[in-house]
Scaffold this motif. Structure first.
Motif, PDB file in Angstrom:
ATOM      1  N   VAL A 215       0.844  -1.192   0.000  1.00 17.92           N
ATOM      2  CA  VAL A 215       0.000   0.000   0.000  1.00 17.92           C
ATOM      3  C   VAL A 215       0.879   1.242   0.000  1.00 17.92           C
ATOM      4  O   VAL A 215       1.903   1.302   0.694  1.00 17.92           O
ATOM      5  N   VAL A 216       0.463   2.223  -0.785  1.00 21.16           N
ATOM      6  CA  VAL A 216       1.011   3.587  -0.714  1.00 21.16           C
ATOM      7  C   VAL A 216      -0.137   4.503  -0.313  1.00 21.16           C
ATOM      8  O   VAL A 216      -1.160   4.555  -0.993  1.00 21.16           O
ATOM      9  N   ALA A 217       0.040   5.199   0.817  1.00 21.43           N
ATOM     10  CA  ALA A 217      -1.015   6.052   1.375  1.00 21.43           C
ATOM     11  C   ALA A 217      -0.484   7.476   1.501  1.00 21.43           C
ATOM     12  O   ALA A 217       0.287   7.778   2.410  1.00 21.43           O
ATOM     13  N   LEU A 218      -0.907   8.343   0.566  1.00 23.39           N
ATOM     14  CA  LEU A 218      -0.406   9.711   0.496  1.00 23.39           C
ATOM     15  C   LEU A 218      -1.443  10.673   1.058  1.00 23.39           C
ATOM     16  O   LEU A 218      -2.628  10.561   0.754  1.00 23.39           O
ATOM     17  N   SER A 219      -0.993  11.640   1.867  1.00 19.75           N
ATOM     18  CA  SER A 219      -1.909  12.586   2.531  1.00 19.75           C
ATOM     19  C   SER A 219      -3.060  11.820   3.167  1.00 19.75           C
ATOM     20  O   SER A 219      -4.228  12.060   2.900  1.00 19.75           O
ATOM     21  N   THR A 220      -2.697  10.931   4.042  1.00 20.20           N
ATOM     22  CA  THR A 220      -3.629   9.907   4.500  1.00 20.20           C
ATOM     23  C   THR A 220      -4.110  10.149   5.915  1.00 20.20           C
ATOM     24  O   THR A 220      -3.718  11.101   6.585  1.00 20.20           O
ATOM     25  N   TRP A 221      -4.973   9.247   6.367  1.00 19.93           N
ATOM     26  CA  TRP A 221      -5.388   9.263   7.762  1.00 19.93           C
ATOM     27  C   TRP A 221      -5.173   7.886   8.370  1.00 19.93           C
ATOM     28  O   TRP A 221      -5.152   6.873   7.693  1.00 19.93           O
ATOM     29  N   GLY A 222      -4.998   7.876   9.696  1.00 18.83           N
ATOM     30  CA  GLY A 222      -4.974   6.638  10.444  1.00 18.83           C
ATOM     31  C   GLY A 222      -6.248   6.506  11.249  1.00 18.83           C
ATOM     32  O   GLY A 222      -6.957   5.523  11.169  1.00 18.83           O
ATOM     33  N   ASP A 223      -6.560   7.539  12.030  1.00 10.55           N
ATOM     34  CA  ASP A 223      -7.755   7.553  12.873  1.00 10.55           C
ATOM     35  C   ASP A 223      -8.620   8.738  12.460  1.00 10.55           C
ATOM     36  O   ASP A 223      -8.289   9.882  12.737  1.00 10.55           O
ATOM     37  N   LEU A 224      -9.724   8.450  11.792  1.00 12.39           N
ATOM     38  CA  LEU A 224     -10.582   9.522  11.296  1.00 12.39           C
ATOM     39  C   LEU A 224     -11.286  10.236  12.444  1.00 12.39           C
ATOM     40  O   LEU A 224     -11.549  11.445  12.357  1.00 12.39           O
ATOM     41  N   ALA A 225     -11.579   9.519  13.524  1.00 12.11           N
ATOM     42  CA  ALA A 225     -12.207  10.159  14.669  1.00 12.11           C
ATOM     43  C   ALA A 225     -11.274  11.186  15.298  1.00 12.11           C
ATOM     44  O   ALA A 225     -11.683  12.305  15.651  1.00 12.11           O
ATOM     45  N   THR A 226     -10.002  10.833  15.432  1.00 15.52           N
ATOM     46  CA  THR A 226      -9.033  11.788  15.969  1.00 15.52           C
ATOM     47  C   THR A 226      -8.796  12.928  14.988  1.00 15.52           C
ATOM     48  O   THR A 226      -8.630  14.079  15.387  1.00 15.52           O
ATOM     49  N   SER A 227      -8.795  12.621  13.698  1.00 15.31           N
ATOM     50  CA  SER A 227      -8.592  13.671  12.699  1.00 15.31           C
ATOM     51  C   SER A 227      -9.658  14.747  12.797  1.00 15.31           C
ATOM     52  O   SER A 227      -9.356  15.951  12.678  1.00 15.31           O
ATOM     53  N   LEU A 228     -10.905  14.336  12.989  1.00 11.24           N
ATOM     54  CA  LEU A 228     -12.025  15.261  12.829  1.00 11.24           C
ATOM     55  C   LEU A 228     -12.743  15.597  14.124  1.00 11.24           C
ATOM     56  O   LEU A 228     -13.606  16.478  14.131  1.00 11.24           O
ATOM     57  N   TYR A 229     -12.392  14.906  15.233  1.00 11.77           N
ATOM     58  CA  TYR A 229     -13.158  15.109  16.461  1.00 11.77           C
ATOM     59  C   TYR A 229     -12.262  14.836  17.666  1.00 11.77           C
ATOM     60  O   TYR A 229     -12.610  14.043  18.534  1.00 11.77           O
ATOM     61  N   ASP A 230     -11.140  15.504  17.752  1.00 10.53           N
ATOM     62  CA  ASP A 230     -10.194  15.271  18.836  1.00 10.53           C
ATOM     63  C   ASP A 230     -10.365  16.330  19.918  1.00 10.53           C
ATOM     64  O   ASP A 230     -10.761  17.465  19.643  1.00 10.53           O
ATOM     65  N   HIS A 231     -10.040  15.969  21.144  1.00 10.69           N
ATOM     66  CA  HIS A 231     -10.084  16.911  22.263  1.00 10.69           C
ATOM     67  C   HIS A 231     -11.446  17.602  22.371  1.00 10.69           C
ATOM     68  O   HIS A 231     -11.523  18.787  22.706  1.00 10.69           O
ATOM     69  N   ASP A 232     -12.519  16.850  22.083  1.00 15.11           N
ATOM     70  CA  ASP A 232     -13.884  17.384  22.142  1.00 15.11           C
ATOM     71  C   ASP A 232     -14.073  18.610  21.246  1.00 15.11           C
ATOM     72  O   ASP A 232     -14.935  19.447  21.504  1.00 15.11           O
TER      73      ASP A 232
END
Length: 618
Positions: A215-232
């Motif tokens: 796999v090649v993953a460019l400009s990627t995410w690992g955890d979408l919840a943390t990406s978009l909804y972190d620290h409340d």
């Protein structure tokens, strides 16, 4: 992209268009491709499918298409999923009886679908790969019709967008089935940028037969919840941009259940349900599956990523035990690799060349240097050398930024240094930063609810594009409105043994005691590098929202800022700024609803926990 109802002939691609894309990137904004990028892609496709009535490509690009057509068969099939959804696809099948690997490319989240990366497919074919590109379900330009209903563009897939969910995993396996039937490939790789990169990881983890070899993953995410909804704190600008960039009206692009979740996200409702939905779509949730399968995975991300912040990618990368590599670059989402994937002959592009080398080793079997690569290679902000173009006034990079290899992410940070927030700094309006010891018993307060000049970016993606090209945003620190934020500044920092005053490498951490007149409060922390002229560049930032506060009572909090690789020059100062609002994020005041009054936030250095900033050094 043009309306498919129009019969206008595609005009010739000009050198000026290609030069503009190479200089400014493929995005006009976070929600719009530069029309020239669409034009180049459409001209390539029209040339390959024979619909161009005359030569519309520059000579070098025309030659590239002719080279590929001489050795491969070009196709534009529709792949039907188990549920009957038709996926728009594009194939380049090498004319050989020798087994060759196939690179499968799920398109990014773009109205142009798979077509935007046509240049990359041609290059992959010349390297010896079959190519199968497809548009994930629901993605692509859709035109409302005057009489009602919709008309899809040629590169648009049917169905509704699953946002990397189980339907996308199953679709990826269906595409693998198609590749095996029509190519009989020796090995199978997935390459994706942005949305396609997340889907690539998820298919590799979930394909029932475990058929993905790399796999090649460019400009990627690992955890979408943390990406978009972190620290409340919800990343509202990112989701708003994504919804507007699907290529059609949201009510047509998403099913009712997804629309409801998006509405819940925007309104701050149902946080646990939203996080669970995002978690299901996160490669990090399936790291054990990926590790068990041993899928070699290549990651690329940026320090100032505004869609999928770098911290969650690093955490996901660290948990993987597969053969892996992580490149971190200056800039924002897709800025480093976009040119190498889409812009013809725009010069060397290490982000893409190294991705291709990863594939060459792991699926083509090339005896290259990939096994000797360090696990991590970080470009250091902003160590490039530039000159000013007298015509544009913009800086142009003359020497690339320094890159630093490391055997693991843990090895990027070799020590930490604690900077205490103090009552007084060199500016009478501000507090200070000092390494000499704790300073307690003071407080600083500000009024919440206003956007200040201390912001993460001017705009999603485009600020980072300029940064990548040698023009990072500068901040006039004297314009920071102290009524609506708090500032702590260090004395000038002297050079160390290696020349830099501080080599920030890793994840800074901030500890504060907070008191609010409201039941919730948002804190957005920014770390700046301030020069002798009081202008600054941003090193890193991160928001935090505190809920269930008791007005007037103290709460001590610690949170991690986004990872950074930054050299602070000798004679510069560090500046920490905390405010209550950034246009990228939700905040406590807007979440409180219409009519909510501004509150007062007080930052305290408590006797039992002195306020401090922990800097990672390397």
């Amino acid at each position: 992209m043009s309306n498919p109802q129009d019969d206008n002939e595609i005009s010739a691609v000009t050198a000026a268009q290609v030069a503009r894309l190479a200089d400014q990137g493929i995005y006009a904004s976070a929600t719009e491709l530069d029309p020239a990028a669409a034009h180049v892609a459409e001209a390539l496709v029209a040339t390959l499918n024979g619909t161009a009535e005359r030569t519309v490509l520059p000579p070098e690009l025309q030659q590239l298409t002719e080279q590929v057509r001489a050795k491969a068969t070009i196709g534009f099939p529709w792949i039907t999923t188990d549920g009957g959804v038709k996926l728009s696809a594009h194939t380049i099948k090498l004319n050989t009886d020798e087994p060759r690997p196939v690179v499968i490319v799920p398109a990014g989240w773009t109205p142009l679908g798979w077509a935007i990366f046509e240049y990359a497919y041609l290059r992959l074919a010349l390297r010896g790969y079959h190519v199968l590109a497809y548009t994930p379900r629901g993605i692509g330009k859709t035109f409302p019709l005057p009489e009602g209903g919709y008309l899809d563009a040629p590169f648009t897939s049917g169905g509704t967008i699953d946002v990397g969910g189980p339907n996308d995993w199953a679709d990826g396996s269906t595409v693998i089935d198609y590749a095996q039937e029509h190519f009989d490939p020796s090995r199978i790789a997935f390459l994706g940028e942005s949305y396609g990169s997340g889907i690539s990881q998820l298919v590799a983890a979930h394909d029932p037969a475990g058929r993905v070899d790399a796999v090649v993953a460019l400009s990627t995410w690992g955890d979408l919840a943390t990406s978009l909804y972190d620290h409340d704190t919800r990343h509202l600008a990112a989701v708003d941009a994504l919804v507007k960039f699907t290529g059609g009206p949201a009510e047509h692009k998403f099913d009712p259940a997804t629309l409801q979740l998006l509405e819940d996200f925007t309104a701050g409702r149902n946080p646990e349900g939203v996080r669970a939905w995002l978690g299901e779509r996160s490669p990090a949730s399936y790291v054990d599956k990926t590790n068990a399968r041993g899928v070699p995975t290549f990651f690329s991300n940026t320090w100032h990523e505004t869609l999928f912040p770098v911290g969650q990618v690093v955490e996901h990368f660290e948990r993987l035990t597969v053969p892996k590599h992580l490149n971190l670059w200056i800039g924002d989402h897709a800025a480093p690799e976009a040119a190498g994937l889409t812009i013809p002959f725009s010069g060397p592009n290490p982000p893409v060349e190294e991705a291709f080398a990863w594939l060459d080793h792991h699926v083509l079997g090339a005896a290259d240097g990939v096994p000797e690569w360090p696990a991590v290679n970080s470009q250091i902000m902003f160590t490039y050398e530039t000159r000013t173009d007298p015509e544009t006034g913009q800086d142009v990079i003359t020497e690339p930024a320094v890159r630093e290899p490391a055997p693991s992410w843990a090895d990027v940070t070799t020590s930490t240094e604690r900077w205490y927030l103090t009552a007084a700094g060199s500016d009478s309006r501000d507090g200070g930063l000092a390494t000499t010891g704790p300073d307690t018993g003071w407080k600083r307060e500000f009024t919440t609810g206003r956007i200040t000049d201390a912001t993460a970016v001017d705009a999603l993606i485009t600020t980072g594009q300029a940064e990548w090209k040698g023009n990072p945003k500068t901040y006039a620190t004297d314009k920071f409105d102290r009524q609506h934020l708090a500032v702590w500044t260090s004395p000038t920092v002297q050079a160390g043994a290696n020349g830099a005053a501080r080599r920030i490498r890793g994840v800074p951490e901030l500890t504060l005691t907070v008191r609010s007149t409201a039941e919730s409060a948002t804190l957005v922390a920014y770390l700046f590098d301030v020069g002798s002229d009081d202008t600054a560049r941003i090193i890193t930032h991160e928001p935090l929202t505190l809920v269930d506060l008791t007005p007037g009572q103290d709460r001590t909090v610690t949170w991690r800022l986004q990872a950074a690789g930054y050299d602070v020059a000798a004679g510069h100062r560090l500046m920490l700024v905390v405010n209550s609002k950034d246009k990228l994020y939700s905040d406590a005041l807007t979440d409180a609803g219409a009519g909510a009054d501004s509150s007062t936030t007080t930052i305290i250095s408590a006797d039992d926990e002195a306020a401090h900033l922990t800097l990672p050094l390397g």
